[in-house]
Design a protein around this motif. Structure first.
Motif, PDB file in Angstrom:
ATOM      1  N   GLY A 170      42.851  25.196  25.876  1.00  0.00           N
ATOM      2  CA  GLY A 170      41.046  26.362  25.525  1.00  0.00           C
ATOM      3  C   GLY A 170      39.893  25.176  26.837  1.00  0.00           C
ATOM      4  O   GLY A 170      38.521  25.273  26.697  1.00  0.00           O
ATOM      5  N   VAL A 171      40.170  24.543  27.904  1.00  0.00           N
ATOM      6  CA  VAL A 171      39.489  23.659  28.821  1.00  0.00           C
ATOM      7  C   VAL A 171      39.262  25.038  29.592  1.00  0.00           C
ATOM      8  O   VAL A 171      40.754  24.898  30.430  1.00  0.00           O
ATOM      9  N   PHE A 172      38.123  24.853  30.528  1.00  0.00           N
ATOM     10  CA  PHE A 172      38.224  25.664  32.193  1.00  0.00           C
ATOM     11  C   PHE A 172      38.476  24.473  33.163  1.00  0.00           C
ATOM     12  O   PHE A 172      37.749  23.411  32.627  1.00  0.00           O
ATOM     13  N   ILE A 173      39.093  24.450  33.960  1.00  0.00           N
ATOM     14  CA  ILE A 173      38.586  23.679  35.141  1.00  0.00           C
ATOM     15  C   ILE A 173      38.657  24.382  35.966  1.00  0.00           C
ATOM     16  O   ILE A 173      38.717  25.647  36.474  1.00  0.00           O
ATOM     17  N   GLU A 174      38.030  22.926  37.543  1.00  0.00           N
ATOM     18  CA  GLU A 174      37.733  23.972  38.233  1.00  0.00           C
ATOM     19  C   GLU A 174      39.223  23.710  39.066  1.00  0.00           C
ATOM     20  O   GLU A 174      39.660  22.071  38.971  1.00  0.00           O
ATOM     21  N   VAL A 175      39.690  24.594  40.157  1.00  0.00           N
ATOM     22  CA  VAL A 175      40.698  24.388  40.756  1.00  0.00           C
ATOM     23  C   VAL A 175      40.592  24.778  42.832  1.00  0.00           C
ATOM     24  O   VAL A 175      39.604  25.535  42.537  1.00  0.00           O
ATOM     25  N   GLU A 176      41.448  24.193  43.615  1.00  0.00           N
ATOM     26  CA  GLU A 176      41.253  25.367  44.407  1.00  0.00           C
ATOM     27  C   GLU A 176      42.757  25.483  44.461  1.00  0.00           C
ATOM     28  O   GLU A 176      43.570  25.458  44.394  1.00  0.00           O
ATOM     29  N   ASN A 177      42.755  26.876  45.937  1.00  0.00           N
ATOM     30  CA  ASN A 177      43.817  27.494  45.498  1.00  0.00           C
ATOM     31  C   ASN A 177      44.038  27.368  46.948  1.00  0.00           C
ATOM     32  O   ASN A 177      42.865  28.099  48.464  1.00  0.00           O
ATOM     33  N   ASP A 178      45.102  27.634  47.540  1.00  0.00           N
ATOM     34  CA  ASP A 178      45.293  27.663  48.916  1.00  0.00           C
ATOM     35  C   ASP A 178      46.254  29.385  48.577  1.00  0.00           C
ATOM     36  O   ASP A 178      47.071  29.361  47.685  1.00  0.00           O
ATOM     37  N   VAL A 179      46.153  30.182  49.455  1.00  0.00           N
ATOM     38  CA  VAL A 179      46.508  31.882  48.727  1.00  0.00           C
ATOM     39  C   VAL A 179      47.449  31.926  50.320  1.00  0.00           C
ATOM     40  O   VAL A 179      46.365  32.687  51.061  1.00  0.00           O
ATOM     41  N   ARG A 180      48.033  33.062  49.834  1.00  0.00           N
ATOM     42  CA  ARG A 180      48.460  34.126  50.631  1.00  0.00           C
ATOM     43  C   ARG A 180      48.517  35.351  49.978  1.00  0.00           C
ATOM     44  O   ARG A 180      49.647  35.418  49.215  1.00  0.00           O
ATOM     45  N   GLY A 181      48.901  36.769  50.820  1.00  0.00           N
ATOM     46  CA  GLY A 181      49.426  37.467  50.207  1.00  0.00           C
ATOM     47  C   GLY A 181      50.806  38.343  51.101  1.00  0.00           C
ATOM     48  O   GLY A 181      50.515  38.691  52.714  1.00  0.00           O
ATOM     49  N   HIS A 182      51.128  39.101  50.138  1.00  0.00           N
ATOM     50  CA  HIS A 182      52.183  40.377  51.091  1.00  0.00           C
ATOM     51  C   HIS A 182      51.841  41.683  50.905  1.00  0.00           C
ATOM     52  O   HIS A 182      51.290  42.492  49.213  1.00  0.00           O
ATOM     53  N   ILE A 183      51.129  42.330  52.162  1.00  0.00           N
ATOM     54  CA  ILE A 183      50.280  43.282  52.251  1.00  0.00           C
ATOM     55  C   ILE A 183      51.439  44.178  52.660  1.00  0.00           C
ATOM     56  O   ILE A 183      52.116  44.057  54.044  1.00  0.00           O
ATOM     57  N   ARG A 184      51.669  45.313  52.258  1.00  0.00           N
ATOM     58  CA  ARG A 184      52.712  46.316  53.270  1.00  0.00           C
ATOM     59  C   ARG A 184      51.357  47.800  53.488  1.00  0.00           C
ATOM     60  O   ARG A 184      51.156  48.499  52.298  1.00  0.00           O
ATOM     61  N   GLY A 185      50.838  48.036  54.974  1.00  0.00           N
ATOM     62  CA  GLY A 185      50.149  48.841  54.942  1.00  0.00           C
ATOM     63  C   GLY A 185      48.514  49.077  53.832  1.00  0.00           C
ATOM     64  O   GLY A 185      48.009  48.115  54.560  1.00  0.00           O
ATOM     65  N   ASN A 186      47.839  49.355  53.576  1.00  0.00           N
ATOM     66  CA  ASN A 186      46.851  49.273  52.561  1.00  0.00           C
ATOM     67  C   ASN A 186      46.553  49.102  51.425  1.00  0.00           C
ATOM     68  O   ASN A 186      45.572  49.449  49.944  1.00  0.00           O
ATOM     69  N   PHE A 187      48.633  48.272  50.727  1.00  0.00           N
ATOM     70  CA  PHE A 187      48.263  47.905  49.316  1.00  0.00           C
ATOM     71  C   PHE A 187      49.104  46.355  49.376  1.00  0.00           C
ATOM     72  O   PHE A 187      49.785  46.003  50.464  1.00  0.00           O
ATOM     73  N   LEU A 188      48.577  45.150  48.505  1.00  0.00           N
ATOM     74  CA  LEU A 188      48.784  44.155  48.334  1.00  0.00           C
ATOM     75  C   LEU A 188      49.568  44.504  46.984  1.00  0.00           C
ATOM     76  O   LEU A 188      49.168  44.867  46.152  1.00  0.00           O
ATOM     77  N   TYR A 189      50.878  43.807  47.103  1.00  0.00           N
ATOM     78  CA  TYR A 189      52.000  43.733  46.308  1.00  0.00           C
ATOM     79  C   TYR A 189      51.932  42.667  45.269  1.00  0.00           C
ATOM     80  O   TYR A 189      51.976  42.483  44.375  1.00  0.00           O
ATOM     81  N   ARG A 190      51.817  41.575  46.219  1.00  0.00           N
ATOM     82  CA  ARG A 190      51.869  39.697  45.153  1.00  0.00           C
ATOM     83  C   ARG A 190      51.464  39.162  46.261  1.00  0.00           C
ATOM     84  O   ARG A 190      50.984  38.914  47.264  1.00  0.00           O
ATOM     85  N   MET A 191      50.578  38.018  45.622  1.00  0.00           N
ATOM     86  CA  MET A 191      50.622  36.813  45.949  1.00  0.00           C
ATOM     87  C   MET A 191      50.189  35.609  46.468  1.00  0.00           C
ATOM     88  O   MET A 191      51.036  35.540  44.879  1.00  0.00           O
TER      89      MET A 191
END
Length: 397
Positions: free
Chosen positions: A224-245
């Motif tokens: 139940g505790v909110f935490i401040e986090v930092e993310n390194d993110v990459r996305g799998h994009i084909r055409g104009n669609f995002l399938y996963r990150m």
């Protein structure tokens, strides 16, 4: 002539968990050069080298019964090693208990490629599972249409059926996953809820084409505790669609709390500094003005935005060189009053008499002077004040 080590049919055996061969088909025994029925009841080691036995033992601990595609070696009666690709399934035999059924073909071909890919996947999952960095991968039941307007993309990220594709143990520990729960099976929104902070996080991802480092978000742990986090993110994009990150996440709540405390302390100190009736300036050894308070802005009629281009010599006529003021301030004994210098403020409309006091301070390993100015009432005389300045200059030479 037919090669006996290349059977036309598959090779099948059943292995018990206690390390015994329950049964082996005639094709397998023929390839291994064994008398029909000779394998049954023997130890695994009779036909499987150590590395293959370890691989088969690992199937007993898999979370699913199979089928699992693996590469193995078998040992023939003459000691020759025979590479095979196996489909292994775990099942329970009424008499033998937990067993493995292996169906094998000579190594190579499409099935061999599947086995290689399965092993590579297993290796990568093992590396991620052992990592202390919280790693995750999110997919959507319906890919996110990146050609839509920005707010619509944000809506889809939260509403197009997001689910965890893979999260490691460090991720489960970070979010305090309840005992006995599999983090990968839990809903995404329980830890990554739709909130103004997380909508801003997704907006940054969109504008960076889902390729960011140290992007902040606000997540919810299972306690139940909110935490401040930092993310390194990459996305799998084909055409104009995002399938996963996918990416890694770090808990920076402690640093965020510390930063908030420091910001509050800085705001308090700045408020006190600006409330001082005396004018305060900070200068370095090159006479550059680094900081002034509100009183100094008013007294010197100085825009703080122009500080980087201003020198103390542009504003104040000092009675002695600045280096001497540095030297005297550096020898100041705590508890003793600071010496005062009569100075003239270089105001083109009306020169102002003032008294200046100085203390040394080190800022970011740089020697600086904190100067306080107090204006003196009355007009500037052409005699007394200038004579005092001339006398001080003479003593400083």
């Amino acid at each position: 002539m037919t090669d006996p080590t290349r059977p036309e049919t598959e090779m099948i055996d059943v292995l018990s968990r206690d390390g015994r061969i329950v049964s082996a088909c005639a094709a397998q025994e023929a390839v291994l050069g064994l008398v029909p029925g000779a394998a049954a009841g023997e130890a695994w080691s009779a036909i499987y080298p150590l590395a293959s036995r370890k691989r088969l033992e690992g199937v007993f601990t898999e979370t699913t019964v199979g089928p699992h595609v693996v590469t193995l070696e078998m040992r023939a009666s003459d000691g020759a090693r025979i590479g095979v690709t196996a489909i292994v399934t775990r099942f329970t035999d009424p008499e033998q208990g937990l067993c493995l059924r292996t169906v094998k073909w000579p190594a190579g071909g499409a099935l061999g490629e599947v086995a290689t890919l399965a092993e590579e996947k297993e290796i990568l999952e093992s590396i991620l599972a052992a990592s202390d960095d919280a790693g995750w991968c999110m997919e959507w039941d319906e890919p996110v249409d990146l050609s839509a307007p920005e707010q619509e993309i944000i809506r889809q990220v939260f509403e197009n059926g997001p689910h965890w594709r893979f999260c490691n143990d460090a991720m489960a520990r970070l979010y305090r996953t309840p005992e006995g729960k599999n983090f990968n099976a839990l809903p995404v929104h329980e830890t990554f809820p739709r909130s103004p902070e997380n909508e801003d996080f997704v907006r940054r991802l969109i504008r960076a084409s889902f390729d960011v480092n140290a992007s902040p978000s606000r997540d919810l742990r299972y306690d139940g505790v909110f935490i401040e986090v930092e993310n390194d993110v990459r996305g799998h994009i084909r055409g104009n669609f995002l399938y996963r990150m996918w990416g890694t996440v770090r808990d920076v709540s402690k640093h965020a709390r510390r930063a908030a405390v420091l910001r509050e302390e800085i705001d308090t100190l700045e408020a006190i500094l600006d409330a001082l009736p005396e004018s305060v300036l900070v200068v370095d050894r090159d006479a550059r003005i680094l900081r002034i308070n509100t009183s100094a802005e008013e007294l010197l009629d100085l825009n703080p935005d122009l500080l980087p281009a201003r020198s103390i010599d542009d504003l104040i006529e000092l009675p002695v060189p600045l280096t001497e003021i540095f030297a005297v301030a550096g020898d100041h004994l705590p508890g003793h009053p600071s010496g005062l210098y009569p100075v003239l403020l270089r105001n083109p409309d009306r020169p102002i008499r003032a008294e200046l006091a100085a203390r040394c301070v080190a800022l970011r390993e740089t020697d600086c002077l904190v100067l306080s100015l107090r204006a003196r009432l009355g007009p500037v005389s052409q005699g007394g004040d200038l004579a005092s300045l001339t006398s001080l200059r003479a003593r400083g030479q």
